[in-house]
Design an enzyme around this catalytic site. Sequence first.
Site, PDB file in Angstrom:
ATOM      1  N   ASN A 207       0.830  -1.048   0.048  1.00  0.00           N
ATOM      2  CA  ASN A 207       0.007  -0.005  -0.064  1.00  0.00           C
ATOM      3  C   ASN A 207       0.927   1.305   0.273  1.00  0.00           C
ATOM      4  O   ASN A 207       2.047   1.215  -0.061  1.00  0.00           O
ATOM      5  CB  ASN A 207      -0.963  -0.038   1.384  1.00  0.00           C
ATOM      6  CG  ASN A 207      -0.402   0.044   2.626  1.00  0.00           C
ATOM      7  OD1 ASN A 207       0.669   0.779   2.692  1.00  0.00           O
ATOM      8  ND2 ASN A 207      -0.449  -1.095   3.171  1.00  0.00           N
ATOM      9  N   ASP A 276      -4.130  -6.275   5.193  1.00  0.00           N
ATOM     10  CA  ASP A 276      -5.417  -7.161   5.765  1.00  0.00           C
ATOM     11  C   ASP A 276      -5.369  -8.376   5.284  1.00  0.00           C
ATOM     12  O   ASP A 276      -5.847  -9.499   5.735  1.00  0.00           O
ATOM     13  CB  ASP A 276      -6.738  -6.340   5.493  1.00  0.00           C
ATOM     14  CG  ASP A 276      -6.575  -4.994   6.559  1.00  0.00           C
ATOM     15  OD1 ASP A 276      -6.281  -4.997   7.508  1.00  0.00           O
ATOM     16  OD2 ASP A 276      -7.211  -3.920   5.803  1.00  0.00           O
ATOM     17  N   LYS A 286       8.593 -17.356 -10.750  1.00  0.00           N
ATOM     18  CA  LYS A 286       7.939 -16.212 -11.164  1.00  0.00           C
ATOM     19  C   LYS A 286       6.766 -16.600 -11.970  1.00  0.00           C
ATOM     20  O   LYS A 286       6.969 -17.536 -12.947  1.00  0.00           O
ATOM     21  CB  LYS A 286       8.967 -15.574 -12.128  1.00  0.00           C
ATOM     22  CG  LYS A 286       8.400 -14.052 -12.522  1.00  0.00           C
ATOM     23  CD  LYS A 286       9.251 -13.420 -13.677  1.00  0.00           C
ATOM     24  CE  LYS A 286       8.337 -12.176 -14.227  1.00  0.00           C
ATOM     25  NZ  LYS A 286       8.973 -11.859 -15.406  1.00  0.00           N
ATOM     26  N   PHE A 321      -4.140   3.714  15.110  1.00  0.00           N
ATOM     27  CA  PHE A 321      -4.400   4.476  14.217  1.00  0.00           C
ATOM     28  C   PHE A 321      -5.647   4.265  13.189  1.00  0.00           C
ATOM     29  O   PHE A 321      -5.889   2.915  12.954  1.00  0.00           O
ATOM     30  CB  PHE A 321      -3.524   4.685  13.278  1.00  0.00           C
ATOM     31  CG  PHE A 321      -2.281   5.936  14.007  1.00  0.00           C
ATOM     32  CD1 PHE A 321      -1.875   5.774  14.910  1.00  0.00           C
ATOM     33  CD2 PHE A 321      -2.415   7.181  12.999  1.00  0.00           C
ATOM     34  CE1 PHE A 321      -1.074   6.980  15.285  1.00  0.00           C
ATOM     35  CE2 PHE A 321      -1.510   8.074  13.357  1.00  0.00           C
ATOM     36  CZ  PHE A 321      -0.907   8.089  14.719  1.00  0.00           C
ATOM     37  N   LYS A 335     -13.625   1.531  16.682  1.00  0.00           N
ATOM     38  CA  LYS A 335     -12.308   0.858  16.717  1.00  0.00           C
ATOM     39  C   LYS A 335     -11.637   0.805  18.181  1.00  0.00           C
ATOM     40  O   LYS A 335     -11.216  -0.053  18.527  1.00  0.00           O
ATOM     41  CB  LYS A 335     -11.504   1.680  15.662  1.00  0.00           C
ATOM     42  CG  LYS A 335     -10.202   0.711  15.516  1.00  0.00           C
ATOM     43  CD  LYS A 335      -9.300   1.054  14.258  1.00  0.00           C
ATOM     44  CE  LYS A 335      -8.056   0.386  13.810  1.00  0.00           C
ATOM     45  NZ  LYS A 335      -7.339   0.556  12.882  1.00  0.00           N
ATOM     46  N   LYS A 339     -10.808  -2.574  19.854  1.00  0.00           N
ATOM     47  CA  LYS A 339      -9.613  -3.121  19.882  1.00  0.00           C
ATOM     48  C   LYS A 339      -8.963  -2.825  21.350  1.00  0.00           C
ATOM     49  O   LYS A 339      -7.980  -3.313  21.574  1.00  0.00           O
ATOM     50  CB  LYS A 339      -8.959  -2.759  19.010  1.00  0.00           C
ATOM     51  CG  LYS A 339      -9.344  -2.629  17.523  1.00  0.00           C
ATOM     52  CD  LYS A 339      -8.572  -3.647  16.641  1.00  0.00           C
ATOM     53  CE  LYS A 339      -9.495  -3.814  15.407  1.00  0.00           C
ATOM     54  NZ  LYS A 339      -8.922  -4.187  14.253  1.00  0.00           N
TER      55      LYS A 339
END
Length: 395
Positions: A207, A276, A286, A321, A335, A339
């Site tokens: 990401n 995730d 490959k 975060f 959250k 958590k």
Amino acid sequence: MKTVLVGISGGIAAYKAAQLVSDLSKIDDIHVEVLMSKNACEFITPLTLQTLSHNRVTVDSFDTNYAYDVHHISQAKKADLFIIAPASADVIAKVAHGIADDALTTTFLACNCPKLIAPAMNTGMLENPITQNNLKTCRAYGMTILDAQSGYLACGDSGKGRLAEVSVLKQAVLHHLYKDDTLSGKKVLIDAGPTQEAIDPVRYISNHSSGKMGVSLARSFARKGAHVTLVIGPNHLEMPYGVNVVDVISAKDMYETMMEYGPTNDIIVCCAAVADYTPKNVVDHKIKKQGGGLTIECKRTQDILQSLGENKKEHQLLIGFAMETDDMENYAKSKCIKKHCDYVVGNTIVQGESGFATDTNRIIITDGSTIEGPWFGSKDEMAEIIVKKVVESCY
Ligand SMILES: Cc1cc2nc3c(=O)[nH]c(=O)nc-3n(C[C@H](O)[C@H](O)[C@H](O)COP(=O)(O)O)c2cc1C
């Protein structure tokens, strides 16, 4: 305004001190004064340093062209930090034994501010037990040694003895100049950056996270005197000074490392953009291009924040975060509760302004019910707000 004295001794790396002096002089809050040994003037001129520091350079203790005071004493009294870079084998031997036979070493002896020494010399000189003992003595007197690096040396040899990078010297100066003991004795664990999930030996899923927020946080916590471990995914950043850095690649690596370090830390901040999902099977060769599409079957990765929350100890403060594109405040609140966090820092993705890979961020802080903020500014400034919140919660 802080006064930094930069001592330059007679080594080939003296030219690099010009960059250090230039970089420090550009910082608004810092006033730089340079002291050079006579031999340093064989390598670089006082005029260069005088121009870059915007201040007169001291070479000669017995120069009477100064205001009517004992110059080395008045200079020593106003110093907030003294760094010798480069430090020759000779100057290290002198300061280790209190020899004060020129302006640089006399002022150094008179100072009681933090003192940094950045050795630079040929490997033979550095590894000589006499130099090693002198460095040991300097450490024992409370001086900080900014270790020389390995690499190509000006004398043509390759080995240890290169002056530490100027960017590292600058960071070390800022760290020691602004450091306080607010979080001394506290251990802080931070995860940051992206993870890379291998598809085959050449491809991966990742990401846009840069790791900048985590680096800013690590730097801020270290400047509060905490012992900081930064667990960071692949990145191109300069690592903060005085921080224990653990490099990881995949979500699995990051999970295992955070679980290993977690129990012994007091403050844990999770700002990594952990994947995730990860490919169910990593192909060991490959994957060749072929007609049609390519489907990669993925499985869920383990949730680091959830596991840390479920195993949270009495003495621990856990901060997560939340990066969202919409309804960030409500998501951050839920959250935080789900958590088992003490706080969740919410940030939104606004192209070029907030979120991944930007230098600025827009944040809120929630404890699950109330919302503080929003704040907007550089990631360094946002890190300071988060650290301040932690300090308030600890005391
Ligand atoms: C070309 C040249 C390069 C030198 N480079 C270094 C060096 O990198 N590190 C060092 O400790 N000494 C080096 N020296 C030796 C020092 O200049 C010498 O020990 C001198 O006495 C140091 O003086 P100072 O500590 O008063 O500045 C070099 C000498 C010459 C001639």
